[in-house]
Design an enzyme around this catalytic site. Structure first.
Site, PDB file in Angstrom:
ATOM      1  N   SER A 101      -1.256   0.805   4.057  1.00 35.78           N
ATOM      2  CA  SER A 101      -1.767   1.765   5.023  1.00 35.78           C
ATOM      3  C   SER A 101      -0.846   1.911   6.238  1.00 35.78           C
ATOM      4  O   SER A 101       0.299   2.310   6.109  1.00 35.78           O
ATOM      5  CB  SER A 101      -3.185   1.356   5.425  1.00 35.78           C
ATOM      6  OG  SER A 101      -3.815   2.342   6.191  1.00 35.78           O
ATOM      7  N   ASP A 248      -1.336   8.465   8.428  1.00 35.19           N
ATOM      8  CA  ASP A 248      -0.816   7.104   8.343  1.00 35.19           C
ATOM      9  C   ASP A 248      -0.079   6.944   7.011  1.00 35.19           C
ATOM     10  O   ASP A 248       0.116   7.908   6.273  1.00 35.19           O
ATOM     11  CB  ASP A 248      -1.937   6.075   8.516  1.00 35.19           C
ATOM     12  CG  ASP A 248      -2.982   6.146   7.415  1.00 35.19           C
ATOM     13  OD1 ASP A 248      -3.094   7.208   6.757  1.00 35.19           O
ATOM     14  OD2 ASP A 248      -3.704   5.153   7.199  1.00 35.19           O
ATOM     15  N   ASP A 250      -0.629   5.813   3.977  1.00 37.24           N
ATOM     16  CA  ASP A 250      -1.199   6.260   2.702  1.00 37.24           C
ATOM     17  C   ASP A 250      -2.055   7.511   2.852  1.00 37.24           C
ATOM     18  O   ASP A 250      -2.715   7.936   1.907  1.00 37.24           O
ATOM     19  CB  ASP A 250      -2.003   5.141   2.043  1.00 37.24           C
ATOM     20  CG  ASP A 250      -3.230   4.724   2.841  1.00 37.24           C
ATOM     21  OD1 ASP A 250      -3.232   4.926   4.076  1.00 37.24           O
ATOM     22  OD2 ASP A 250      -4.177   4.189   2.238  1.00 37.24           O
TER      23      ASP A 250
END
Length: 458
Positions: A101, A248, A250
């Site tokens: 992430s 972000d 992902d």
């Protein structure tokens, strides 16, 4: 939370706390488990972000899956919500996303998604953890090792970039308005959205300006994306753009920048779209789902607008669970994880940006006008390292200090004291009308924690 898997998967520094061997074993277990459950070939879809280590984990997972008899379908570099979408609509047994992430490039993670496109259930996670520890009890037996597939039962890999393309088509289909003439900035964080976001906005007619879409394996989230929103703020203002969106690593979260360069947080987004739904009679249950970390000002604005709200523990997992159980249509976090449950089973940054564009186009108003009526209160969060989180919070003098702050703030602010889920910390957060009040009341509680000897001193 389990031993290896937290609320958002198994995450850690690549080949330090999360290794290629872990990935292989997770693949081995999932391939065997789902093949055994259905008494036939299992199908698992896999996506990854742009980290250098994502390839290593992808190949390790695939080796484990195919060795256990499952077919592995490769979406290649893609977003977490796209894996959730494809797992759901294409009848996969489960989905795997390789990503950490918003973490730095040297970290990575393995997120598991069930066949409904939701985060994997805790029971299955516990089986995987038992297997990683050397023994699992399943199907009436105790397994210290699980069998390999042989002959025609060995799994195969399938290039499934077509699945990613269909997800892009799905997002485009959700665009109710043409974006023609609108200048949109996109910050792709050198991550998963770098090939997807621009395609969607271009297809809907926007004049698209993109930054941080040159991933090299080591620059994901580096001074980029939603965790470094200041770069997009500057870019929007300097280029005279109408709006900007930052994702972000992902792309399961999105923050926004208005035409003046102001940051539009997850709380702003919940207000803008929750109010938009409410005005059109589309806010089923008349409730927006938030976490306890949403700003006090958001609740005041909802009260004024006649909109109800729920508060869950921190984590989009808990937001989604509450929404599903209670029939709510929208929920999310201050950080930009926004869930539109009619369209997705997880936070989806690109979908969120499309929904904000929808409100702009429908109301024919600039972004800065859409959140008028929402006053974000000053907030101060201070962490204190303690010997025992539970003892510190349950100390009667600490509790009395918290009550005194609550009484002093009344309905013009709030205090929240909670334990960190991963570290020996107590977090004290105050929202009030001024920064001075925030500081005064936070340290009223922090000082008591110190005076009672709970603090860890170096």
């Amino acid at each position: 939370m389990g031993k290896y898997f937290g609320t958002d998967g198994f995450r850690g520094e690549a080949n330090v706390t999360l290794t290629a061997d872990h990935a292989y074993k997770i693949g081995r277990f999932l391939g065997w488990y789902y093949s055994k459950k259905k008494n036939g070939e299992a199908k698992v879809v896999i996506g990854k972000d742009t980290r250098r280590s994502s390839y290593m984990f992808e190949y390790s997972l695939i080796a484990g899956l195919t060795a256990s008899g499952a077919d592995a379908y490769m979406l290649h570099v893609t977003t977490t919500p796209s894996v959730a979408y494809i797992a759901r609509v294409d009848d996969f047994d489960c989905g795997i996303m390789i990503s950490a992430s918003h973490n730095p490039y040297y970290d990575n993670g393995i997120k598991l998604i069930n066949s409904d496109g939701e985060k994997m259930d805790e029971t299955t996670i516990s089986y995987i953890e038992d297997y990683l520890d050397g023994k699992v009890e399943l199907f009436g037996e105790t397994w210290t090792e699980i069998p390999f597939a042989t002959k025609e039962k060995i799994g195969r890999t399938v290039d499934y970039v077509s699945g990613r393309n269909r997800y892009i088509g799905y997002l485009i289909s959700l665009g109710l308005y043409s974006f023609k003439g609108v200048k949109v900035g996109l910050d792709c964080a050198n991550g998963s959205s770098w090939q997807i976001a621009k395609s969607v906005f271009d297809a809907l007619g926007a004049k698209t300006y993109v930054i941080n879409a040159q991933p090299n394996g080591c620059n994901i989230n580096e001074n980029a994306g939603s965790t470094h929103i200041e770069n997009l703020q500057k870019f929007v203002v300097e280029n005279g753009l109408d709006v900007g969106f930052a994702y972000d690593g992902d792309a399961d979260r999105c923050l926004c920048v208005d035409e003046k360069g102001n940051v539009v947080t997850g709380d702003h987004i919940l207000y803008i779209y929750g109010k938009y739904m409410h005005e059109r009679g589309k806010l089923v249950t008349n409730t927006v789902v938030t976490t306890v970390m949403s700003n006090f000002g958001l609740y005041k604005a909802f009260d004024k607008a006649g909109i109800d709200y729920a508060k869950t523990a921190v984590g989009d997992k808990y937001v989604y669970e509450y929404m599903k159980e209670n029939g709510c249509r929208i929920g999310g976090e201050q950080s930009g994880h926004i869930i539109f449950i009619k369209y997705a089973s997880t936070g989806d940054g690109i979908l969120t940006s499309l929904k904000l564009m929808e409100v702009m186009m429908a109301k024919k108003m600039p972004m800065s006008k859409l959140y008028e009526g929402l006053k974000i209160y000053p907030q101060l969060l201070v962490n204190i390292r303690v010997k025992d989180k539970t003892k510190a919070q349950n100390d009667i003098d600490v509790q009395n200090a918290v009550k005194e702050v609550e009484q002093a703030l009344g309905d013009s602010g709030r205090i929240l004291v909670r334990e960190s889920g991963t570290e020996p910390l107590v977090r004290v957060m105050v929202e009030a009308e001024t920064h001075e009040e925030c500081e005064k009341y936070v340290y009223k509680v922090i000082d008591v924690i110190k005076e009672k000897g709970h603090e860890v001193t170096l």
